[in-house]
Design a protein around this motif. Structure first.
Motif, PDB file in Angstrom:
ATOM      1  N   ALA A   4       0.833  -1.210   0.000  1.00  0.00           N
ATOM      2  CA  ALA A   4       0.000   0.000   0.000  1.00  0.00           C
ATOM      3  C   ALA A   4       0.864   1.254   0.000  1.00  0.00           C
ATOM      4  O   ALA A   4       0.538   2.244  -0.665  1.00  0.00           O
ATOM      5  CB  ALA A   4      -0.935  -0.013   1.219  1.00  0.00           C
ATOM      6  N   LEU A   5       1.975   1.208   0.708  1.00  0.00           N
ATOM      7  CA  LEU A   5       2.855   2.389   0.772  1.00  0.00           C
ATOM      8  C   LEU A   5       3.438   2.709  -0.602  1.00  0.00           C
ATOM      9  O   LEU A   5       3.820   3.842  -0.878  1.00  0.00           O
ATOM     10  CB  LEU A   5       3.983   2.162   1.785  1.00  0.00           C
ATOM     11  N   GLN A   6       3.504   1.710  -1.465  1.00  0.00           N
ATOM     12  CA  GLN A   6       4.029   1.941  -2.820  1.00  0.00           C
ATOM     13  C   GLN A   6       3.024   2.660  -3.718  1.00  0.00           C
ATOM     14  O   GLN A   6       3.369   3.064  -4.825  1.00  0.00           O
ATOM     15  CB  GLN A   6       4.407   0.599  -3.472  1.00  0.00           C
ATOM     16  N   GLN A   7       1.766   2.748  -3.275  1.00  0.00           N
ATOM     17  CA  GLN A   7       0.722   3.367  -4.124  1.00  0.00           C
ATOM     18  C   GLN A   7       0.540   4.850  -3.820  1.00  0.00           C
ATOM     19  O   GLN A   7      -0.248   5.515  -4.474  1.00  0.00           O
ATOM     20  CB  GLN A   7      -0.640   2.686  -3.877  1.00  0.00           C
ATOM     21  N   LEU A   8       1.214   5.337  -2.792  1.00  0.00           N
ATOM     22  CA  LEU A   8       0.872   6.665  -2.277  1.00  0.00           C
ATOM     23  C   LEU A   8       1.197   7.805  -3.230  1.00  0.00           C
ATOM     24  O   LEU A   8       2.161   7.762  -3.972  1.00  0.00           O
ATOM     25  CB  LEU A   8       1.614   6.918  -0.964  1.00  0.00           C
ATOM     26  N   ASP A   9       0.333   8.818  -3.180  1.00  0.00           N
ATOM     27  CA  ASP A   9       0.601  10.078  -3.860  1.00  0.00           C
ATOM     28  C   ASP A   9       0.014  11.181  -2.981  1.00  0.00           C
ATOM     29  O   ASP A   9      -0.956  11.821  -3.335  1.00  0.00           O
ATOM     30  CB  ASP A   9      -0.056  10.088  -5.241  1.00  0.00           C
ATOM     31  N   LEU A  10       0.572  11.295  -1.808  1.00  0.00           N
ATOM     32  CA  LEU A  10       0.006  12.245  -0.841  1.00  0.00           C
ATOM     33  C   LEU A  10       1.000  13.374  -0.600  1.00  0.00           C
ATOM     34  O   LEU A  10       2.037  13.156   0.016  1.00  0.00           O
ATOM     35  CB  LEU A  10      -0.292  11.539   0.485  1.00  0.00           C
ATOM     36  N   ASP A  11       0.669  14.561  -1.109  1.00  0.00           N
ATOM     37  CA  ASP A  11       1.561  15.698  -0.867  1.00  0.00           C
ATOM     38  C   ASP A  11       1.152  16.398   0.416  1.00  0.00           C
ATOM     39  O   ASP A  11       0.752  17.562   0.405  1.00  0.00           O
ATOM     40  CB  ASP A  11       1.542  16.630  -2.080  1.00  0.00           C
ATOM     41  N   ILE A  12       1.218  15.633   1.508  1.00  0.00           N
ATOM     42  CA  ILE A  12       0.861  16.168   2.821  1.00  0.00           C
ATOM     43  C   ILE A  12       1.921  15.720   3.818  1.00  0.00           C
ATOM     44  O   ILE A  12       2.810  14.935   3.486  1.00  0.00           O
ATOM     45  CB  ILE A  12      -0.536  15.660   3.282  1.00  0.00           C
ATOM     46  N   ALA A  13       1.818  16.225   5.037  1.00  0.00           N
ATOM     47  CA  ALA A  13       2.762  15.819   6.082  1.00  0.00           C
ATOM     48  C   ALA A  13       2.260  14.522   6.714  1.00  0.00           C
ATOM     49  O   ALA A  13       1.061  14.232   6.701  1.00  0.00           O
ATOM     50  CB  ALA A  13       2.855  16.901   7.147  1.00  0.00           C
ATOM     51  N   LEU A  14       3.192  13.749   7.247  1.00  0.00           N
ATOM     52  CA  LEU A  14       2.822  12.488   7.887  1.00  0.00           C
ATOM     53  C   LEU A  14       1.752  12.715   8.959  1.00  0.00           C
ATOM     54  O   LEU A  14       0.820  11.930   9.099  1.00  0.00           O
ATOM     55  CB  LEU A  14       4.070  11.830   8.489  1.00  0.00           C
ATOM     56  N   ALA A  15       1.899  13.833   9.690  1.00  0.00           N
ATOM     57  CA  ALA A  15       0.967  14.097  10.788  1.00  0.00           C
ATOM     58  C   ALA A  15      -0.466  14.311  10.304  1.00  0.00           C
ATOM     59  O   ALA A  15      -1.418  14.164  11.068  1.00  0.00           O
ATOM     60  CB  ALA A  15       1.444  15.323  11.578  1.00  0.00           C
ATOM     61  N   GLN A  16      -0.624  14.647   9.014  1.00  0.00           N
ATOM     62  CA  GLN A  16      -1.979  14.866   8.479  1.00  0.00           C
ATOM     63  C   GLN A  16      -2.652  13.565   8.042  1.00  0.00           C
ATOM     64  O   GLN A  16      -3.837  13.546   7.747  1.00  0.00           O
ATOM     65  CB  GLN A  16      -1.906  15.778   7.241  1.00  0.00           C
ATOM     66  N   TRP A  17      -1.867  12.503   7.966  1.00  0.00           N
ATOM     67  CA  TRP A  17      -2.372  11.263   7.362  1.00  0.00           C
ATOM     68  C   TRP A  17      -3.057  10.390   8.405  1.00  0.00           C
ATOM     69  O   TRP A  17      -2.485  10.122   9.452  1.00  0.00           O
ATOM     70  CB  TRP A  17      -1.193  10.520   6.707  1.00  0.00           C
ATOM     71  N   ARG A  18      -4.255   9.948   8.136  1.00  0.00           N
ATOM     72  CA  ARG A  18      -5.027   9.135   9.083  1.00  0.00           C
ATOM     73  C   ARG A  18      -5.510   7.844   8.421  1.00  0.00           C
ATOM     74  O   ARG A  18      -6.706   7.642   8.263  1.00  0.00           O
ATOM     75  CB  ARG A  18      -6.255   9.905   9.579  1.00  0.00           C
ATOM     76  N   PRO A  19      -4.587   6.975   8.023  1.00  0.00           N
ATOM     77  CA  PRO A  19      -5.040   5.705   7.419  1.00  0.00           C
ATOM     78  C   PRO A  19      -5.634   4.798   8.504  1.00  0.00           C
ATOM     79  O   PRO A  19      -5.322   4.967   9.681  1.00  0.00           O
ATOM     80  CB  PRO A  19      -3.748   5.105   6.861  1.00  0.00           C
ATOM     81  N   PRO A  20      -6.475   3.822   8.112  1.00  0.00           N
ATOM     82  CA  PRO A  20      -7.017   2.887   9.106  1.00  0.00           C
ATOM     83  C   PRO A  20      -5.861   2.186   9.840  1.00  0.00           C
ATOM     84  O   PRO A  20      -4.909   1.716   9.202  1.00  0.00           O
ATOM     85  CB  PRO A  20      -7.809   1.883   8.266  1.00  0.00           C
ATOM     86  N   ALA A  21      -5.965   2.118  11.156  1.00  0.00           N
ATOM     87  CA  ALA A  21      -4.851   1.620  11.971  1.00  0.00           C
ATOM     88  C   ALA A  21      -4.538   0.146  11.677  1.00  0.00           C
ATOM     89  O   ALA A  21      -3.389  -0.280  11.781  1.00  0.00           O
ATOM     90  CB  ALA A  21      -5.174   1.815  13.448  1.00  0.00           C
ATOM     91  N   ASP A  22      -5.556  -0.640  11.311  1.00  0.00           N
ATOM     92  CA  ASP A  22      -5.271  -2.062  11.064  1.00  0.00           C
ATOM     93  C   ASP A  22      -4.770  -2.285   9.631  1.00  0.00           C
ATOM     94  O   ASP A  22      -4.509  -3.411   9.224  1.00  0.00           O
ATOM     95  CB  ASP A  22      -6.482  -2.940  11.388  1.00  0.00           C
ATOM     96  N   PHE A  23      -4.628  -1.212   8.877  1.00  0.00           N
ATOM     97  CA  PHE A  23      -4.133  -1.299   7.503  1.00  0.00           C
ATOM     98  C   PHE A  23      -2.703  -0.778   7.449  1.00  0.00           C
ATOM     99  O   PHE A  23      -1.805  -1.425   6.903  1.00  0.00           O
ATOM    100  CB  PHE A  23      -5.061  -0.481   6.606  1.00  0.00           C
ATOM    101  N   ILE A  24      -2.473   0.376   8.038  1.00  0.00           N
ATOM    102  CA  ILE A  24      -1.150   1.000   8.046  1.00  0.00           C
ATOM    103  C   ILE A  24      -0.737   1.246   9.491  1.00  0.00           C
ATOM    104  O   ILE A  24      -1.454   1.914  10.240  1.00  0.00           O
ATOM    105  CB  ILE A  24      -1.181   2.364   7.300  1.00  0.00           C
TER     106      ILE A  24
END
Ligand SMILES: *Cc1c(COP(=O)(O)O)cnc(C)c1O
Length: 270
Positions: A108-128
């Motif tokens: 999943a981390l290979q699919q990312l295209d998020l131009d945001i800070a890590l602190a802004q990211w809220r993926p489901p905890a059981d996924f990431i």
């Protein structure tokens, strides 16, 4: 070379050869599922376990039966992939990746295209598992294969429908479509129509008598493909003068269109 299919040998790669090919740069072993797959998954898993490597199973076409959704993982595979666009009937550009949580997170981390800070990211905890990330990864190798939200939702709905379907009724519906084609083509000169009723998905074989028709099976295949509507039989047995019809994607009315197209071609042949 492993060459049971070329016929120059009777063996495929053997477990010891896979073990021998592993070195410090080996990340994973890829195994393609299928009735003819050698070595068996059990043998490959044993080699992988000894080397401390994960096994990825390509099970793209292994549905139905639905029990296969779990079977490969239960047999020791770490990851398994299924096509979303085959028997599941979901979006063509979708598929399922299932198995070990940490490896799925890595994918999943290979699919990312998020131009945001890590602190802004809220993926489901059981996924990431955010505790494992020092920062937000930049565009990975999966980025060109981006899957749209429409495909994700479409695949989930397709999976739910597939699991809710009665497998016997689904197979009977596939078989009925083939029987409709066979019924429409029975008794035509130059053509034998054989229902292959074994296996998860029944098939219809159109056996072409090239002599009587004065036309090759390959000719007929090209003509069917070029017609309106375009009809696309499997060509895997074209050298044995057979066209194979797979009912997976056939809808009501389409068997009749196939019958009409084949009859038109037979009538304009010889
Ligand atoms: C169909 C198939 C694929 C490709 O699946 P897509 O969903 O079309 O990408 C890969 N591997 C095997 C063994 C297949 O049968």
């Amino acid at each position: 070379l492993p060459d049971r299919f070329a016929g120059a040998g009777v063996r495929d790669a053997e477990p010891f050869e896979i073990a021998d090919a592993i070195d410090g740069r080996t990340a994973m072993i890829h195994w393609v599922a299928g009735p003819a797959a050698r070595p068996s998954l059990d043998e490959v898993v044993a080699v992988a376990d000894r080397a401390g490597l994960p096994v990825l199973v390509d099970a793209a076409a292994e549905l139905p039966p639905a029990t296969n959704l779990r079977r490969f993982i239960e047999s020791g595979a770490d990851l398994v992939v299924f096509s979303g666009g085959k028997a599941l009937g979901g979006p063509q550009a979708s598929g399922i990746l299932a198995g070990r949580r940490d490896l799925i997170m890595a994918a999943a981390l290979q699919q990312l295209d998020l131009d945001i800070a890590l602190a802004q990211w809220r993926p489901p905890a059981d996924f990431i598992d955010l505790s494992q990330l020092a920062g937000l990864p930049q565009h990975g190798i999966g980025r060109p294969c981006k899957v749209g939200k429409e495909e994700v939702v479409g695949l989930l709905v397709a999976l739910e429908r597939f699991l809710a379907d009665d497998p016997a009724a689904r197979r009977a519906a596939w078989r009925d479509r083939l029987l409709e084609i066979r019924h429409g083509l029975l008794g035509r000169r130059g053509l034998e129509v054989v229902l292959r009723d074994e296996g998860e998905v029944p098939l219809l074989a159109l056996e072409i008598d090239e002599q009587r028709l004065g036309r090759t099976a390959f000719d007929l295949l090209l003509a069917l493909e070029a017609g309106e509507p375009s009809i696309r039989p499997y060509s895997s047995e074209i050298h044995d003068r057979r066209l194979l019809i797979n009912p997976l994607a056939l809808r009501g009315g389409e068997p009749g269109a196939i019958v009409d197209a084949v009859i038109r071609l037979l009538e304009t042949s010889s």
